[in-house]
Design an enzyme around this catalytic site. Structure first.
Site, short mmCIF file in Angstrom:
data_model
loop_
_atom_site.label_atom_id
_atom_site.label_comp_id
_atom_site.label_asym_id
_atom_site.label_seq_id
_atom_site.Cartn_x
_atom_site.Cartn_y
_atom_site.Cartn_z
N ASP A 185 54.72 25.31 46.51
CA ASP A 185 56.00 24.64 46.80
C ASP A 185 56.56 25.12 48.15
OD1 ASP A 185 58.31 23.09 46.43
OD2 ASP A 185 58.38 23.56 44.30
N ARG A 222 35.34 31.05 30.69
CA ARG A 222 34.78 30.72 29.39
C ARG A 222 33.35 31.23 29.19
NH1 ARG A 222 36.67 24.61 30.00
NH2 ARG A 222 36.64 25.31 32.17
N LYS A 242 48.73 29.79 41.70
CA LYS A 242 48.52 28.64 42.61
C LYS A 242 49.87 28.08 43.09
CE LYS A 242 43.96 27.20 40.91
NZ LYS A 242 43.76 27.91 39.63
O1 S5P Z 1 38.64 25.99 42.32
C1 S5P Z 1 38.99 26.66 41.38
C2 S5P Z 1 39.94 27.68 41.52
C3 S5P Z 1 40.26 28.45 40.41
S1 S5P Z 1 41.30 29.80 40.65
N1 S5P Z 1 38.43 26.48 40.16
C4 S5P Z 1 38.76 27.22 39.05
O2 S5P Z 1 38.20 26.98 37.98
N2 S5P Z 1 39.72 28.20 39.18
C5 S5P Z 1 40.14 29.01 38.02
O3 S5P Z 1 39.03 29.76 37.54
C6 S5P Z 1 40.65 28.19 36.84
O4 S5P Z 1 42.06 28.04 36.93
C7 S5P Z 1 40.23 29.02 35.64
O5 S5P Z 1 41.22 29.99 35.36
C8 S5P Z 1 38.99 29.76 36.12
C9 S5P Z 1 37.68 29.13 35.68
O6 S5P Z 1 37.50 29.24 34.31
P1 S5P Z 1 36.13 28.82 33.60
O7 S5P Z 1 36.41 28.99 32.17
O8 S5P Z 1 35.85 27.40 33.99
O9 S5P Z 1 35.07 29.79 34.13
#
Ligand code: S5P
Length: 244
Positions: free
Chosen positions: A88, A219, A85
């Site tokens: 900058d 997760r 992400k």
């Molecule tokens: O809008 C977003 C964009 C991303 S890349 N929402 C997110 O949750 N992510 C990423 O997706 C977040 O940084 C994490 O690595 C993953 C979601 O993980 P989870 O465990 O909630 O499924």
């Protein structure tokens, strides 16, 4: 210029893998211990086409980790998306992408980028991609977190930027397909079968309610009692609604 989805080595390879493995699933390996991370990736690798990393959360990171990860990627056939992400000014974003201890540009197939700093970020990353032609950019246009600040004007402006940099931007991280043009790849996080939110603002939808090319699950797999079974189930549900 050819549309990004069809000319870039990583998008071409991704589409090949999606077909070969019959998978639209990305596993977000948000685990801080490299051995545990690699073991879990080896378990779920047959069911995924993309592995998403947050390289800066690995507490015992060293170069052997990258060797092991890229070996697994070659062995099992998946691409690596570093969810850095970047946000900058161009001068810094380029260095965050290619320098430091992580040297992301050397091993990642995709890197995520925010558009908040304007075109300078992408201008600089264009130079990095010239040196590392396997690296493609994914722009964050929508987020899964509750009350995030990416409003519709911001989203529209981000989509316009993608058009201007379509030689390096392969697609988007988003909650929905915002453009009909099939040249873009759409990646959607915030997917879970067992939860509709977490305690820190993340919000989830089930795989069946997400229309995207790649569904990103973290997760939901990593914390499942049986991650292999979970990966199989998410793969099965994710592939039902994709157009690829
Ligand atoms: O809008 C977003 C964009 C991303 S890349 N929402 C997110 O949750 N992510 C990423 O997706 C977040 O940084 C994490 O690595 C993953 C979601 O993980 P989870 O465990 O909630 O499924």
């Amino acid at each position: 210029m050819s549309p990004p989805r069809f000319f870039h080595p990583s998008s071409t390879r991704l589409q090949q893998l999606m077909l070969e493995k019959d998978s639209n699933l990305a596993f977000s390996a948000d685990i801080t211990d490299k051995k545990k991370l690699l073991a879990l990736v080896a378990d779920v690798a047959p069911y995924i086409c993309v592995l998403k990393t947050h390289i800066d959360i690995i507490k015992d990171f060293d170069q052997t980790f990258i060797c092991a990860l890229t070996r697994l990627a070659d062995q099992h056939g998946f691409l690596i998306m570093e969810d850095r992400k970047l946000a900058d000014i161009g001068y810094i974003a380029a260095q965050q992408c290619s320098e430091g201890i992580y040297r992301i540009a050397q091993w990642a197939n995709f890197i995520t980028v925010h558009t908040i700093a304007g075109p300078g970020t992408l201008e600089a990353l264009r130079r990095v991609v010239k040196q590392h032609p396997n690296l493609g950019i994914l722009l964050l246009v929508q987020m899964s977190s509750k009350d995030n600040l990416l409003n519709e004007d911001y989203q529209r402006a981000s989509l316009r930027l993608a058009e201007q940099y379509e030689d390096i931007v392969l697609g988007f991280v988003s909650q929905e397909r915002l453009l009909l043009d099939s040249k873009w790849l759409w990646f959607s996080p915030g997917v879970s079968l067992s939860a509709d939110q977490d305690a820190l603002g993340q919000s989830y939808r089930t795989p069946l309610s997400v229309d995207s090319d790649i569904l990103i699950v973290g997760r939901g797999i990593a914390q499942a009692k049986d991650p292999i079974q979970a990966a199989k189930q998410y793969r099965q549900l994710a592939r039902k609604q994709t157009s690829c």
